[in-house]
Motif scaffolding. Structure first.
Motif, PDB file in Angstrom:
ATOM      1  N   THR A  89       0.854  -1.179   0.000  1.00  0.00           N
ATOM      2  CA  THR A  89       0.000   0.000   0.000  1.00  0.00           C
ATOM      3  C   THR A  89       0.891   1.231   0.000  1.00  0.00           C
ATOM      4  O   THR A  89       1.863   1.307   0.763  1.00  0.00           O
ATOM      5  N   ILE A  90       0.570   2.185  -0.858  1.00  0.00           N
ATOM      6  CA  ILE A  90       1.364   3.413  -0.967  1.00  0.00           C
ATOM      7  C   ILE A  90       0.509   4.591  -0.534  1.00  0.00           C
ATOM      8  O   ILE A  90      -0.651   4.717  -0.934  1.00  0.00           O
ATOM      9  N   GLY A  91       1.076   5.449   0.280  1.00  0.00           N
ATOM     10  CA  GLY A  91       0.388   6.657   0.712  1.00  0.00           C
ATOM     11  C   GLY A  91       0.854   7.862  -0.081  1.00  0.00           C
ATOM     12  O   GLY A  91       2.009   7.926  -0.518  1.00  0.00           O
ATOM     13  N   LEU A  92      -0.043   8.805  -0.304  1.00  0.00           N
ATOM     14  CA  LEU A  92       0.299  10.055  -0.983  1.00  0.00           C
ATOM     15  C   LEU A  92      -0.265  11.218  -0.173  1.00  0.00           C
ATOM     16  O   LEU A  92      -1.479  11.439  -0.148  1.00  0.00           O
ATOM     17  N   ALA A  93       0.634  11.924   0.521  1.00  0.00           N
ATOM     18  CA  ALA A  93       0.233  13.095   1.296  1.00  0.00           C
ATOM     19  C   ALA A  93       0.293  14.315   0.384  1.00  0.00           C
ATOM     20  O   ALA A  93       1.331  14.600  -0.214  1.00  0.00           O
ATOM     21  N   VAL A  94      -0.818  15.011   0.264  1.00  0.00           N
ATOM     22  CA  VAL A  94      -0.951  16.111  -0.696  1.00  0.00           C
ATOM     23  C   VAL A  94      -0.779  17.448   0.017  1.00  0.00           C
ATOM     24  O   VAL A  94      -1.458  17.736   1.008  1.00  0.00           O
ATOM     25  N   ILE A  95       0.148  18.272  -0.505  1.00  0.00           N
ATOM     26  CA  ILE A  95       0.392  19.601   0.050  1.00  0.00           C
ATOM     27  C   ILE A  95      -0.431  20.617  -0.722  1.00  0.00           C
ATOM     28  O   ILE A  95      -0.249  20.794  -1.934  1.00  0.00           O
ATOM     29  N   CYS A  96      -1.338  21.258  -0.052  1.00  0.00           N
ATOM     30  CA  CYS A  96      -2.197  22.274  -0.675  1.00  0.00           C
ATOM     31  C   CYS A  96      -1.847  23.628  -0.064  1.00  0.00           C
ATOM     32  O   CYS A  96      -2.382  23.998   0.986  1.00  0.00           O
ATOM     33  N   VAL A  97      -0.942  24.351  -0.703  1.00  0.00           N
ATOM     34  CA  VAL A  97      -0.485  25.633  -0.169  1.00  0.00           C
ATOM     35  C   VAL A  97      -1.580  26.683  -0.349  1.00  0.00           C
ATOM     36  O   VAL A  97      -2.028  26.915  -1.472  1.00  0.00           O
ATOM     37  N   PRO A  98      -2.031  27.310   0.736  1.00  0.00           N
ATOM     38  CA  PRO A  98      -3.085  28.330   0.628  1.00  0.00           C
ATOM     39  C   PRO A  98      -2.676  29.455  -0.320  1.00  0.00           C
ATOM     40  O   PRO A  98      -1.549  29.943  -0.285  1.00  0.00           O
ATOM     41  N   LEU A 128      -4.247  17.129   4.266  1.00  0.00           N
ATOM     42  CA  LEU A 128      -4.153  17.891   5.506  1.00  0.00           C
ATOM     43  C   LEU A 128      -4.633  19.304   5.203  1.00  0.00           C
ATOM     44  O   LEU A 128      -3.967  20.047   4.469  1.00  0.00           O
ATOM     45  N   LEU A 129      -5.771  19.669   5.736  1.00  0.00           N
ATOM     46  CA  LEU A 129      -6.397  20.942   5.395  1.00  0.00           C
ATOM     47  C   LEU A 129      -6.738  21.719   6.659  1.00  0.00           C
ATOM     48  O   LEU A 129      -7.041  21.128   7.708  1.00  0.00           O
ATOM     49  N   ASP A 130      -6.707  23.053   6.534  1.00  0.00           N
ATOM     50  CA  ASP A 130      -7.119  23.870   7.676  1.00  0.00           C
ATOM     51  C   ASP A 130      -8.629  24.035   7.716  1.00  0.00           C
ATOM     52  O   ASP A 130      -9.217  24.295   8.757  1.00  0.00           O
ATOM     53  N   VAL A 131      -9.259  23.854   6.530  1.00  0.00           N
ATOM     54  CA  VAL A 131     -10.720  23.913   6.454  1.00  0.00           C
ATOM     55  C   VAL A 131     -11.190  22.774   5.548  1.00  0.00           C
ATOM     56  O   VAL A 131     -10.762  22.674   4.393  1.00  0.00           O
ATOM     57  N   PHE A 132     -12.033  21.905   6.060  1.00  0.00           N
ATOM     58  CA  PHE A 132     -12.488  20.741   5.293  1.00  0.00           C
ATOM     59  C   PHE A 132     -13.220  21.135   4.011  1.00  0.00           C
ATOM     60  O   PHE A 132     -13.200  20.409   3.022  1.00  0.00           O
ATOM     61  N   SER A 133     -13.855  22.300   4.019  1.00  0.00           N
ATOM     62  CA  SER A 133     -14.683  22.694   2.884  1.00  0.00           C
ATOM     63  C   SER A 133     -13.868  22.975   1.630  1.00  0.00           C
ATOM     64  O   SER A 133     -14.423  23.103   0.536  1.00  0.00           O
ATOM     65  N   THR A 134     -12.529  23.095   1.767  1.00  0.00           N
ATOM     66  CA  THR A 134     -11.698  23.379   0.593  1.00  0.00           C
ATOM     67  C   THR A 134     -11.468  22.148  -0.268  1.00  0.00           C
ATOM     68  O   THR A 134     -10.912  22.258  -1.362  1.00  0.00           O
ATOM     69  N   LEU A 135     -11.885  20.993   0.193  1.00  0.00           N
ATOM     70  CA  LEU A 135     -11.672  19.766  -0.573  1.00  0.00           C
ATOM     71  C   LEU A 135     -12.795  19.580  -1.586  1.00  0.00           C
ATOM     72  O   LEU A 135     -13.968  19.533  -1.224  1.00  0.00           O
ATOM     73  N   PRO A 136     -12.463  19.464  -2.870  1.00  0.00           N
ATOM     74  CA  PRO A 136     -13.499  19.270  -3.888  1.00  0.00           C
ATOM     75  C   PRO A 136     -14.061  17.853  -3.823  1.00  0.00           C
ATOM     76  O   PRO A 136     -13.482  16.977  -3.175  1.00  0.00           O
TER      77      PRO A 136
END
Length: 321
Positions: A89-98, A128-136
């Protein structure tokens, strides 16, 4: 009586010899079976799947003998046979720079990663998000799932990468390390264009920067301030690595984050501010990566594409969308 006893002893001795010989043969057969099993299930040697001579036009091996993965240098089916058996199993942590990505760019990243990132393997996307609503809205294919973690702000530094890595470190310790065999950390402002396969897996996997690969080492934008923890002198350094992609075993990702945290805190105490990418390059300068991904795995399409770039795996979105 003596003759009978002698005969019985001879028969017993003969049976004992036969038992010893039979036992020895069984042992040899088992050793042979174990050898064959080890040969079949053992990790392929580098020479089994990697041929640097296929690309004489580029650097394919570092001076510490780590492979540099270019199109044409690897035999993916050999690695597929090994990794499929392990059910990894491979994990992918996504960086979403504001401020540096939109919902559409994140959606493009997820959609393209769903299609090309380690296709056919178990994959867990970590957001990893500061606000869940930003996830499409997310629709993933078979063997793929995702998890969302809430980021907690730091009392030490205000830099986004410092906060992100602190949070990622904690979530790796509490959750991720029990779920994956390998982990990649990637920026969201890029799009997969072709398969990012098992040839990218390794203990410590670094991404060569498309911006600096074809330039002289003295021009690399390392941290040059002597007091910074990320400092690299002008006369030293191997390659310039892009912070958009880093991966490896969970232990190695933890080691990188741990050293980055130490360096960033040291800089804060010295009233300095150096980027995560500078600290990443310092870490990889000291602790050499075991596998390097060529600029094909993170190419900026705004550049004129040189003949060395045979197949763009990921397109970096230098202009935010």
């Amino acid at each position: 009586m003596n003759t009978k006893w002698k005969l019985l002893l001879l028969i017993a001795f003969a049976l004992f010899l036969m038992w010893i010989m039979h036992r020895s043969q069984i042992k040899k057969d088992l050793q042979k079976m174990n050898f064959c099993w080890d040969q079949e299930t053992g990790e392929p040697q580098l020479s089994d799947w990697f041929n640097p001579k296929k690309r004489p036009d580029v650097i394919t091996t570092t001076n510490w003998l780590a492979p540099v993965i270019w199109e044409g240098t690897y035999n993916r089916p050999v690695l597929e046979k090994y990794y499929k058996r392990l059910n990894i199993t491979i994990g992918l942590a996504v960086i979403c720079v504001p401020g540096k990505f939109s919902n559409q760019s994140l959606a493009d990243f997820i959609q393209s990663a769903n299609k090309h990132f380690l296709f056919g393997y178990n994959v867990v996307f970590y957001f990893l998000l500061d606000v869940f609503s930003t996830l499409p809205p997310i629709a993933l294919g078979p063997l793929r799932t995702f998890k969302v973690f809430l980021m907690v702000k730091s009392d030490i530094g205000k830099d986004f990468y410092f906060i992100y890595m602190n949070n990622l470190f904690d979530y790796i310790i509490t959750h991720i390390q029990y779920e994956v065999n390998f982990l990649f950390v990637m920026n969201a402002n890029q799009v997969f264009k072709d398969d990012f396969g098992v040839e990218t897996l390794g203990k410590s996997v670094a991404q060569l920067s498309a911006w600096w690969y074809f330039k002289d080492g003295d021009t690399f934008p390392y941290e040059r301030r002597l007091k910074s923890a990320a400092f690299i002198p002008f006369e030293e350094g191997d390659f310039y690595y892009h912070s958009a992609i880093f991966g490896g075993t969970v232990e190695e990702v933890l080691n990188l984050i741990r050293e980055y945290q130490k360096g960033a805190i040291q800089d804060i105490k010295n009233q300095l501010s150096s980027t995560y990418e500078h600290h990443l390059n310092k870490y990889l300068f000291i602790k050499k990566p075991t596998k390097l991904l060529s600029p094909e795995y993170n190419w900026d399409p705004s550049f004129r594409t040189p003949p060395q770039i045979k197949c763009v795996k990921i397109a970096w979105q230098s202009k935010n969308v």
